[in-house]
Scaffold this active site. Structure first.
Site, short mmCIF file in Angstrom:
data_model
loop_
_atom_site.label_atom_id
_atom_site.label_comp_id
_atom_site.label_asym_id
_atom_site.label_seq_id
_atom_site.Cartn_x
_atom_site.Cartn_y
_atom_site.Cartn_z
N GLU A 105 -6.89 -2.15 3.23
CA GLU A 105 -6.19 -0.90 3.50
C GLU A 105 -6.22 -0.59 4.99
OE1 GLU A 105 -6.70 3.88 2.63
OE2 GLU A 105 -7.80 2.46 1.37
N GLU A 115 -8.55 12.31 12.45
CA GLU A 115 -7.67 11.23 12.88
C GLU A 115 -6.76 11.65 14.02
OE1 GLU A 115 -5.22 7.56 10.85
OE2 GLU A 115 -6.28 9.04 9.65
N GLU A 120 -12.24 10.47 -4.62
CA GLU A 120 -12.05 10.49 -3.16
C GLU A 120 -11.23 11.70 -2.74
OE1 GLU A 120 -9.62 7.92 0.17
OE2 GLU A 120 -10.77 6.80 -1.32
N LYS A 162 0.85 -1.20 0.00
CA LYS A 162 0.00 0.00 0.00
C LYS A 162 0.88 1.24 0.00
CE LYS A 162 -2.98 2.78 3.00
NZ LYS A 162 -3.59 2.92 4.34
#
Length: 434
Positions: free
Chosen positions: A282, A238, A419, A193
């Site tokens: 992910e 986050e 996105e 990733k």
């Protein structure tokens, strides 16, 4: 220093030692309780003088002025800042009548994403206002021998006007080409990733008063942490980590789907997200990277087996809260824990070293402090550090907006572009609708 004699050429060799970080001044710090009802709107008390903010659901910290500050860079940026902070706290004269997280001596920080030379900063404001539930306080800070700062003039908040947008380092087509390149490398087995970011440039008629977009973000994204440190502002969903009285928490977000505004449709999309193999993969990488980084510092940890869906006004994320009990809190501050966690798979990739090298090779832009830790630390080493996402960097009348997407083997460039556009929305709206 010496010269070359008898050669017809004169040259000088000068050797110098690295410039040491200047010794911080001894600070006088006073925290007093205030009536919480007077701080219902913390942002409303914020002047233009070097403002800092860390707010969520109306609570948190705001400050202004600069009592002392340090800038660091390179791979030692966290360690150098932490050493400086230890020296500041060791010699400060602190009277704290409130004794809550965020009272007493507090510094606000924002750190560069990459180890390459870049600007990171840790700032102690001259004045801090804070509120936590029914408890509110005011902290003043000044150098020993100096007088405390007087009242700071409040000026009206000016909304950005005439804002236009233009491509940053890459246009949409070029960025999708970069995503396709990353997918090919992942499919070849080079890595699992990588998180690729892109930027957008906003230009206003006059210098941007950051208090205007901050107010918009705080009101429209109350469950996020609205931050501003040294020109970098945003509303991050986050929490990289919170360390408080021996307990550490990290919120991991990875896997995103855009909301439609139709509640019934969004519930169906949330269920789709929770079952998406691409997004679950992910997310698993990101959770694993956080747990592995925290484990050496924790005597016990709780890592949920499955994520939950976090609903934000514009997007939904897969989310997991990782919790632990810190066994070395006396020697490892929240800032050093942030260093251990950065960059997580949520902002870098897996394996981390391979992913960050690929970012440097193909992303074609300097992230600066985007996606780096941002937050605050107190004299005990406790604090809150988010990841500087959904953010922009103010420089006069220009704002550079950032958005990033996690790329795995079955990522589609067109979907990743959509996105990223959704992730621009919070700051874009804050500039045009503030």
């Amino acid at each position: 220093m010496r010269s070359a004699a008898g050669t017809g050429v004169r040259w000088w060799l000068v050797t110098t030692a690295p410039t040491p970080t200047p010794a911080p001044a001894r600070l006088v710090v006073r925290t007093e309780a205030v009536d919480a009802s007077t701080l219902d709107d913390l942002l409303g008390h914020l002047p233009e003088d070097s403002p800092v903010t860390w707010l969520r659901q109306g609570e948190g910290l705001v400050g202004w002025g600069i009592a002392t500050q340090v800038r660091t860079s390179g791979s030692a940026r966290f360690r150098d800042a932490d050493k400086w902070w230890s020296e500041v706290t060791a010699q400060a004269d602190v009277h704290d009548a409130v004794d809550e997280p965020g009272t007493g001596l507090v510094a606000f920080g924002s750190f560069a994403f990459a180890d390459a030379p870049g600007d990171s900063v840790l700032t102690v404001p001259s004045v801090v206002l804070g509120r936590r539930g029914a408890v509110a306080w005011r902290t003043t800070v000044h150098a020993e021998g100096a007088s405390p700062s007087g009242p700071t003039p409040m000026t009206p908040v000016v909304r950005p006007a005439g804002v236009t947008f233009s491509d940053g380092a890459l246009d949409s087509e070029s960025w999708m080409g970069v995503v396709a390149d990353a997918v090919r490398r992942i499919q070849s087995g080079a890595l699992e990733k990588v998180v690729l970011a892109r930027d957008l440039v906003a230009t206003a008629d006059t210098d941007v008063d950051v208090r205007a977009p901050l107010a918009h973000l705080a009101s429209h994204y109350p469950t996020c942490w609205t931050f501003h440190v040294d020109g970098l502002f945003g509303a991050t969903p986050e929490m990289l980590l919170r360390r408080e009285r021996g307990l550490v928490t990290s919120r991991v977000l990875a896997g995103t789907i855009r909301r439609t505004g139709d509640d019934e449709r969004d519930l169906a999309l949330a269920a789709t997200l929770a079952r998406s193999s691409k997004d679950l993969e992910e997310h698993e990488y990101a959770v694993r990277s956080v747990a592995d980084a925290l484990e050496p510092h924790c005597s016990s940890m709780n890592v949920p087996e499955a994520p939950f869906v976090l609903h934000l006004p514009n997007v939904m994320h897969l989310a997991t809260d990782v919790n632990g009990v810190v066994h070395d809190a006396a020697t490892v501050s929240s800032l050093r824990l942030a260093e251990a966690l950065h960059p997580s798979a949520a902002v870098g990739g897996t394996p981390t070293a391979v992913a960050t090298e690929l970012i440097t090779e193909i992303e074609q832009m300097d992230r600066g402090r985007y996606a780096g830790p941002v937050g605050w630390i107190d004299a005990r080493g406790d604090g809150e550090w988010g990841i500087a996402l959904r953010s922009g960097r103010v420089e006069g009348n220009r704002v550079r907006l950032f958005a990033g997407c996690g790329i795995v083997g079955d990522s589609a460039p067109e979907a990743e572009l959509a996105e990223s556009q959704a992730k621009f929305v919070p700051v874009r709206d804050a500039l045009t609708r503030a």
